[in-house]
Design a protein around this motif. Structure first.
Motif, short mmCIF file in Angstrom:
data_model
loop_
_atom_site.label_atom_id
_atom_site.label_comp_id
_atom_site.label_asym_id
_atom_site.label_seq_id
_atom_site.Cartn_x
_atom_site.Cartn_y
_atom_site.Cartn_z
N ARG A 1 2.42 2.27 -8.58
CA ARG A 1 2.92 2.25 -7.24
C ARG A 1 4.22 2.91 -7.12
NH1 ARG A 1 -0.44 -0.35 -3.42
NH2 ARG A 1 1.23 -1.09 -2.10
N GLN B 1 -2.12 3.25 2.05
CA GLN B 1 -1.72 3.66 3.62
C GLN B 1 -2.85 4.36 4.13
OE1 GLN B 1 2.39 5.34 2.34
NE2 GLN B 1 2.52 5.01 4.50
N ILE C 1 8.07 1.62 -2.27
CA ILE C 1 6.82 1.35 -1.18
C ILE C 1 7.24 0.10 -0.31
CG2 ILE C 1 5.31 0.08 -2.98
CD1 ILE C 1 3.21 1.64 -1.26
N VAL D 1 8.20 1.80 3.47
CA VAL D 1 7.10 1.97 4.43
C VAL D 1 7.54 1.25 5.60
CG1 VAL D 1 4.67 1.37 5.13
CG2 VAL D 1 5.13 2.56 2.80
N ALA E 1 6.26 6.57 1.64
CA ALA E 1 6.16 5.56 0.62
C ALA E 1 7.26 5.56 -0.57
CB ALA E 1 4.89 5.19 -0.03
N ASP E 2 7.89 6.67 -0.50
CA ASP E 2 8.86 6.74 -1.92
C ASP E 2 10.27 7.11 -1.40
OD1 ASP E 2 8.41 9.26 -0.67
OD2 ASP E 2 7.58 10.11 -2.58
#
Length: 229
Positions: free
Chosen positions: A211, A144, A215, A219, A60-61
């Protein structure tokens, strides 16, 4: 065995290049899109043949470089079973072994950070823990399909079951650390040492972390193995 730990400073991500020195077959684990040219240059300098790009999970990063590396080298892309990545050439199962000459890479399912996370034990003496276990920390569990209880079980029942001397190479580090051991993390990691499962779940539920900045971009891109939409 040839083993290299590579770093992306923007996302604090470690990428690992592993190869059998005799056959020159290699894999890259958790590549980063912005570092593809660096990785290709190193592979060429060391006269390696990239057999596969392996992912510990859907990140996600950062965006993976797997699709670009596949286009450049013809390598396969391996992702964990149940990961939402239709782009994959192979889905890695718990306990599956990838053999590169004399180098043995064994997958261990370690869900919790995401619901389809996997770690890799290399030649029995080191483990690439992805985002399941960091040096003195662990990955978050709030998106996730993350599950704090599942992560506690994965770390304490699966990773901490490895020999204490096993070297721990994480997927990220934010404090300049590069390697630890299972024994060190069992006795020094504040997320796990001295905590019961319910305490760990309460701790993770209380973190209220922002967050990841990428992201919304990362993703869906990683579900395409890093390929453009």
């Amino acid at each position: 065995m040839l083993f290299r730990q590579l770093f992306d400073s923007e996302s604090s991500t470690y990428t690992y290049l592993i190869a059998d020195e005799a056959s020159r077959e290699a894999v890259l684990i958790d590549s980063v899109l912005e570092q593809v040219e660096r990785d290709l240059r190193l592979i060429a300098e060391l006269e390696l043949r990239l057999r596969a790009c392996l992912e510990t999970h859907i990140h996600a990063d950062h965006i993976t470089g797997a699709a670009r590396l596949r286009a450049a080298t013809g390598c396969a892309v391996w992702v964990p079973q149940r990961a939402p990545a239709q782009c994959a050439d192979h889905f890695v199962a718990d306990g599956e072994v990838l053999q590169l000459g004399t180098v043995r890479i064994r997958a261990i399912a370690t869900p919790g950070h995401t619901d389809s996370h996997i770690a890799f034990v290399v030649n029995g003496d080191r483990v690439l823990t992805g985002d399941a276990l960091f040096i003195r920390g662990c990955g978050r569990t709030d998106f996730q399909g993350g599950d704090a209880g599942a992560l506690f079980d994965s770390v304490t029942s699966r990773l901490f079951a490895l020999p204490d001397a096993t070297l721990v190479y994480p997927g990220h580090d934010y404090r300049g650390q590069t390697v630890s051991t299972i024994g060190e993390e069992k006795s020094c990691n504040p997320r796990f040492h001295g905590r019961e499962r319910a305490e760990f779940i309460a701790l993770m539920d209380s973190l209220s972390l922002p967050r990841p900045k990428k992201i919304l971009e990362a993703v869906p891109a990683n579900e395409r193995c890093g390929a453009a939409a």
